[in-house]
Design a protein around this motif. Structure first.
Motif, PDB file in Angstrom:
ATOM      1  N   THR A 179      -6.977   1.185  17.488  1.00 22.56           N
ATOM      2  CA  THR A 179      -6.014   0.791  16.651  1.00 22.56           C
ATOM      3  C   THR A 179      -5.119   1.772  15.800  1.00 22.56           C
ATOM      4  O   THR A 179      -5.648   2.983  15.766  1.00 22.56           O
ATOM      5  CB  THR A 179      -6.448  -0.209  15.702  1.00 22.56           C
ATOM      6  N   LYS A 180      -4.014   1.265  15.322  1.00 30.60           N
ATOM      7  CA  LYS A 180      -3.406   2.250  14.516  1.00 30.60           C
ATOM      8  C   LYS A 180      -4.129   2.853  13.458  1.00 30.60           C
ATOM      9  O   LYS A 180      -4.306   4.018  13.157  1.00 30.60           O
ATOM     10  CB  LYS A 180      -1.942   1.641  14.074  1.00 30.60           C
ATOM     11  N   ASP A 181      -4.818   1.802  12.902  1.00 29.09           N
ATOM     12  CA  ASP A 181      -5.520   2.370  11.425  1.00 29.09           C
ATOM     13  C   ASP A 181      -6.894   3.188  11.874  1.00 29.09           C
ATOM     14  O   ASP A 181      -7.345   3.821  11.009  1.00 29.09           O
ATOM     15  CB  ASP A 181      -6.101   1.148  11.067  1.00 29.09           C
ATOM     16  N   GLU A 182      -7.251   3.333  13.138  1.00 27.17           N
ATOM     17  CA  GLU A 182      -8.252   3.952  13.388  1.00 27.17           C
ATOM     18  C   GLU A 182      -7.724   5.735  13.844  1.00 27.17           C
ATOM     19  O   GLU A 182      -8.675   6.207  14.064  1.00 27.17           O
ATOM     20  CB  GLU A 182      -9.085   3.455  14.479  1.00 27.17           C
ATOM     21  N   GLN A 234      -6.975   9.231  14.217  1.00 29.27           N
ATOM     22  CA  GLN A 234      -7.468  10.413  13.567  1.00 29.27           C
ATOM     23  C   GLN A 234      -6.922  11.690  14.383  1.00 29.27           C
ATOM     24  O   GLN A 234      -6.742  11.595  15.543  1.00 29.27           O
ATOM     25  CB  GLN A 234      -8.933  10.458  13.402  1.00 29.27           C
ATOM     26  N   TRP A 294      -1.305  12.053   9.711  1.00 26.97           N
ATOM     27  CA  TRP A 294      -0.476  11.102   8.970  1.00 26.97           C
ATOM     28  C   TRP A 294       0.274  12.231   7.864  1.00 26.97           C
ATOM     29  O   TRP A 294      -0.276  12.908   7.401  1.00 26.97           O
ATOM     30  CB  TRP A 294      -0.918   9.870   8.280  1.00 26.97           C
ATOM     31  N   HIS A 309       1.731   5.550   6.462  1.00 29.33           N
ATOM     32  CA  HIS A 309       1.624   5.592   7.985  1.00 29.33           C
ATOM     33  C   HIS A 309       2.807   5.564   8.842  1.00 29.33           C
ATOM     34  O   HIS A 309       2.620   4.679   9.579  1.00 29.33           O
ATOM     35  CB  HIS A 309       0.350   4.753   8.397  1.00 29.33           C
ATOM     36  N   ARG A 313     -16.514   5.177   7.331  1.00 31.99           N
ATOM     37  CA  ARG A 313     -15.712   4.284   7.829  1.00 31.99           C
ATOM     38  C   ARG A 313     -16.310   3.016   8.020  1.00 31.99           C
ATOM     39  O   ARG A 313     -17.811   3.019   7.418  1.00 31.99           O
ATOM     40  CB  ARG A 313     -15.099   4.761   9.261  1.00 31.99           C
ATOM     41  N   GLU A 370     -11.281   7.940   5.189  1.00 29.35           N
ATOM     42  CA  GLU A 370     -10.093   6.876   4.844  1.00 29.35           C
ATOM     43  C   GLU A 370     -10.699   5.823   3.984  1.00 29.35           C
ATOM     44  O   GLU A 370     -11.522   4.965   4.768  1.00 29.35           O
ATOM     45  CB  GLU A 370      -9.311   6.452   5.943  1.00 29.35           C
ATOM     46  N   ARG A 428      -6.209   8.143   2.753  1.00 29.23           N
ATOM     47  CA  ARG A 428      -6.524   8.879   3.899  1.00 29.23           C
ATOM     48  C   ARG A 428      -6.762  10.218   2.926  1.00 29.23           C
ATOM     49  O   ARG A 428      -5.821  10.965   2.665  1.00 29.23           O
ATOM     50  CB  ARG A 428      -5.615   8.933   4.947  1.00 29.23           C
TER      51      ARG A 428
END
Length: 436
Positions: free
Chosen positions: A172-175, A177, A202, A207, A339, A372, A399
């Protein structure tokens, strides 16, 4: 900034890379359906066509040398070695279609780290490697977007946008790196926008923008880019390389240490007595497992360690053998990177102090490249309150980045600390003084 255009950029006639040398030897016939050869080849085709028109005796197909059957369409049987109609070449071994792989393909997904991926990506950017669908750089990789990712990931072959997904897993976008990719492959019309780029981290706390590493005309580049890309925004899919091992998330901060790799299952269990048990316990306490320890954590494995590990595993939604209280690579990776989900309703070490409503120092693992979490946000907000907000262009955010490291370093130097005591990474004393 305008969106990049994708077009064929042929290398000069004097290029002596393996791909071009091979192309000059085998360029008697252009690819089916278009005149994509080098200038010299196109000249031969033009002369042949003119001669045909003048004599009227030679069939056009014979003059152009295209009497062979049309190659299969990519994605159908027998299409794996056919160049797709896309702004990149086809699957091929390193050093060009006629070359040999540079190393034995013992594994389709050789192990690598995020740091190594970004380091390789920067090499092409620094060298300004020209974009080309047919030329191959000195390292054996094709000079287009998919060849660039193949190189950065360290694959043993040149892939294209239709095959790169096989070497990664969707995230996902949140993951995202550094070292992950954003892939857009249009199977209905691969030439219409298909592209792939490397995520470099980022550039703001919201983000909405990130550092991109990509191969696009006129040459490889790196620059801030709106997420997910300039065009076809809804079609880019994030992927993570399958062969990724624990390591530093390069490109995010300098001076950081790589996350500790999983030492092995043999270091945890009845009778174990080593530093890794202590490290595991401290990381678990930072994630809410403090209530399981009446003292410690320490180097001797005990029931408290097993129960704390199991509680953390269950917090991830794992059951059965996946939540047996013995750490494996998955459990360890979540802990060292900060995480995953913390233990619901958990507490830190009994009696740990609180500072203005903020729990005691959570542990160094929360402040590493790629981390993050909420502790990074709280740290940044407190640094801003203390007068160190000049290091943040945006944020602070969850982050960990170079702005956080520089702000912490300035705070530490303001205390009169020098050398390793002012490395930009918070420890218990930095945390205590910051929130005092």
């Amino acid at each position: 900034m305008t969106a990049p255009l994708f077009e064929e950029v042929d290398p000069g006639n004097g290029c002596d890379c393996p791909g071009c040398v091979h192309g000059r030897r085998t360029s008697a016939r252009p690819p089916s359906g278009r005149f994509g050869g080098r200038p010299a080849t196109r000249g031969v085709v033009t002369v042949a066509a003119a001669a045909t028109a003048a004599l009227g005796a030679i069939p056009q197909a014979a003059a152009l040398g295209i009497g062979a059957p049309t190659p299969p369409v990519p994605g159908t049987a027998g299409a794996s070695d056919v160049t797709p109609q896309t702004p990149q070449g086809a699957r091929s071994p390193l050093h060009g279609p006629a070359g040999k792989p540079a190393r034995p393909a013992a594994s389709p997904t050789p192990a690598t780290t995020r740091n190594e991926i970004i380091k390789r990506a920067k090499v092409w950017v620094t060298a300004k490697v020209p974009y080309s669908m047919s030329a191959y750089w000195s390292d054996g990789y094709r000079q287009d977007c998919s060849g660039y990712v193949s190189m950065a990931w360290g694959l043993t072959s040149n892939e294209w946008t239709g095959s790169l997904a096989e070497f990664g897993v969707k995230i996902t976008k949140d993951e995202l790196q550094p070292g992950d990719i954003l892939l857009f492959h249009n199977p209905d019309n691969p030439e219409a926008g298909s592209h792939v780029v490397i995520f470099g981290g980022w550039t703001n706390g919201k983000h909405t923008e990130y550092t991109v590493y990509e191969q696009t005309p006129p040459h490889a580049r790196s620059q801030p880019t709106p997420y997910p890309y300039w065009s076809n925004g809804s079609k880019y899919v994030p992927y993570r390389y399958k062969g990724l091992t624990t390591g530093s998330a390069g490109g995010q901060a300098t001076g950081g240490k790589s996350a500790t790799p999983f030492p092995g299952a043999a270091y945890f269990g009845p009778g174990a007595n080593n530093k890794h048990v202590t490290e595991l316990g401290r990381m678990l306490v930072a994630r809410g497992a403090g209530s399981f320890y009446t003292s410690g954590p320490g180097p001797v494995w005990g029931e408290a360690d097993r129960r704390a590990t199991q509680a953390f595993q269950r917090a991830q939604g794992w059951t059965g053998a996946d939540a047996d209280g013995r750490p494996g690579p998955g459990t360890w990776n979540l802990l060292v990177t900060g995480r995953g989900r913390s233990i619901p309703g958990g507490t830190t070490t009994p009696g740990s102090p609180a500072s203005h409503g903020v729990p005691g120092f959570p542990g160094r693992t929360y402040f590493r490249p790629g981390a993050e979490n909420d502790y990074v946000t709280r740290l940044g907000q407190q640094l801003v309150k203390k007068g160190f907000g000049r290091f943040y262009a945006t944020g602070p955010g969850p982050r960990w980045g170079d702005a956080d490291r520089r702000a912490v370093e300035a705070f530490q130097r303001g205390l009169g600390w020098r050398g390793g005591a002012a490395d930009g990474y918070p420890g218990p004393e930095t945390w205590r003084r910051l929130f005092a």
